[in-house]
Design a protein around this motif. Structure first.
Motif, PDB file in Angstrom:
ATOM      1  N   HIS A  81       0.859  -1.183   0.000  1.00 57.77           N
ATOM      2  CA  HIS A  81       0.000   0.000   0.000  1.00 57.77           C
ATOM      3  C   HIS A  81       0.899   1.237   0.000  1.00 57.77           C
ATOM      4  O   HIS A  81       1.846   1.316   0.781  1.00 57.77           O
ATOM      5  N   ASP A  82       0.584   2.188  -0.866  1.00 61.42           N
ATOM      6  CA  ASP A  82       1.353   3.429  -0.930  1.00 61.42           C
ATOM      7  C   ASP A  82       0.862   4.412   0.134  1.00 61.42           C
ATOM      8  O   ASP A  82      -0.340   4.509   0.393  1.00 61.42           O
ATOM      9  N   HIS A  83       1.801   5.134   0.727  1.00 59.38           N
ATOM     10  CA  HIS A  83       1.501   6.141   1.746  1.00 59.38           C
ATOM     11  C   HIS A  83       2.173   7.442   1.352  1.00 59.38           C
ATOM     12  O   HIS A  83       3.300   7.445   0.848  1.00 59.38           O
ATOM     13  N   LYS A  84       1.475   8.561   1.612  1.00 53.46           N
ATOM     14  CA  LYS A  84       2.007   9.890   1.303  1.00 53.46           C
ATOM     15  C   LYS A  84       1.752  10.806   2.486  1.00 53.46           C
ATOM     16  O   LYS A  84       0.741  10.705   3.160  1.00 53.46           O
ATOM     17  N   SER A  85       2.704  11.705   2.721  1.00 54.90           N
ATOM     18  CA  SER A  85       2.551  12.687   3.785  1.00 54.90           C
ATOM     19  C   SER A  85       3.216  13.991   3.346  1.00 54.90           C
ATOM     20  O   SER A  85       4.312  13.973   2.789  1.00 54.90           O
ATOM     21  N   GLU A  86       2.533  15.104   3.600  1.00 51.79           N
ATOM     22  CA  GLU A  86       3.092  16.414   3.282  1.00 51.79           C
ATOM     23  C   GLU A  86       3.738  16.991   4.528  1.00 51.79           C
ATOM     24  O   GLU A  86       3.152  16.977   5.608  1.00 51.79           O
ATOM     25  N   GLY A 106       0.947   6.936  11.906  1.00 55.14           N
ATOM     26  CA  GLY A 106       1.163   7.894  10.823  1.00 55.14           C
ATOM     27  C   GLY A 106       2.544   8.505  10.829  1.00 55.14           C
ATOM     28  O   GLY A 106       3.442   8.077  11.560  1.00 55.14           O
ATOM     29  N   VAL A 107       2.698   9.543  10.010  1.00 53.45           N
ATOM     30  CA  VAL A 107       3.976  10.230   9.836  1.00 53.45           C
ATOM     31  C   VAL A 107       3.964  11.509  10.658  1.00 53.45           C
ATOM     32  O   VAL A 107       2.988  12.267  10.645  1.00 53.45           O
ATOM     33  N   HIS A 108       5.058  11.747  11.375  1.00 55.40           N
ATOM     34  CA  HIS A 108       5.204  12.939  12.206  1.00 55.40           C
ATOM     35  C   HIS A 108       6.451  13.703  11.763  1.00 55.40           C
ATOM     36  O   HIS A 108       7.515  13.111  11.610  1.00 55.40           O
TER      37      HIS A 108
END
Length: 123
Positions: A81-86, A106-108
């Protein structure tokens, strides 16, 4: 002999003070129990990454920002699964550390008060 002493003194002074080129020291940390695959961080003007970031591992990269814009993190989990974070907005010649942590929730993104940033321009 006196001019030679002055030259030595100035050379030592230059070596001690040095020159500082603005750069960002990025650390990406995997705090999950699974490897992160095809990890990529995009920043204004370029990108960096690694094929695999093992659980509990850190990936370090130092870069110079040319241009302005947001950081972006993309990676694939073990289930493909692809994950993206800004991430934060960086201005040109940003300077300082940025820590990107991938946790199970998640991403921090964490920056230091020394990291030079500004808000994105209003449209």
């Amino acid at each position: 002999m006196r001019p030679f002493g002055i030259v030595i003194f100035l050379t030592c002074l230059l070596a001690v003070t040095g020159c500082h080129s603005a750069h960002v020291q990025a650390t990406v940390s995997n705090h999950t129990s699974q490897p992160l695959l095809l990890l990529e961080v995009d920043y204004p003007s370029a990108s960096f990454g690694t094929q695999v970031l093992a659980p509990g591992a850190d990936f370090h990269y130092r870069f110079k920002v040319l241009g302005t814009g947001n950081l972006h993190l993309t990676y694939t989990d073990q289930s493909h699964h692809d994950h993206k974070s800004e991430g934060p907005y960086l201005n040109e010649n940003a300077d300082g550390p940025i820590h990107i942590t991938v946790d199970p929730d998640g991403v921090h993104w964490q920056t230091s008060p020394k990291t030079t940033m500004q808000a994105p321009p209003e449209s």
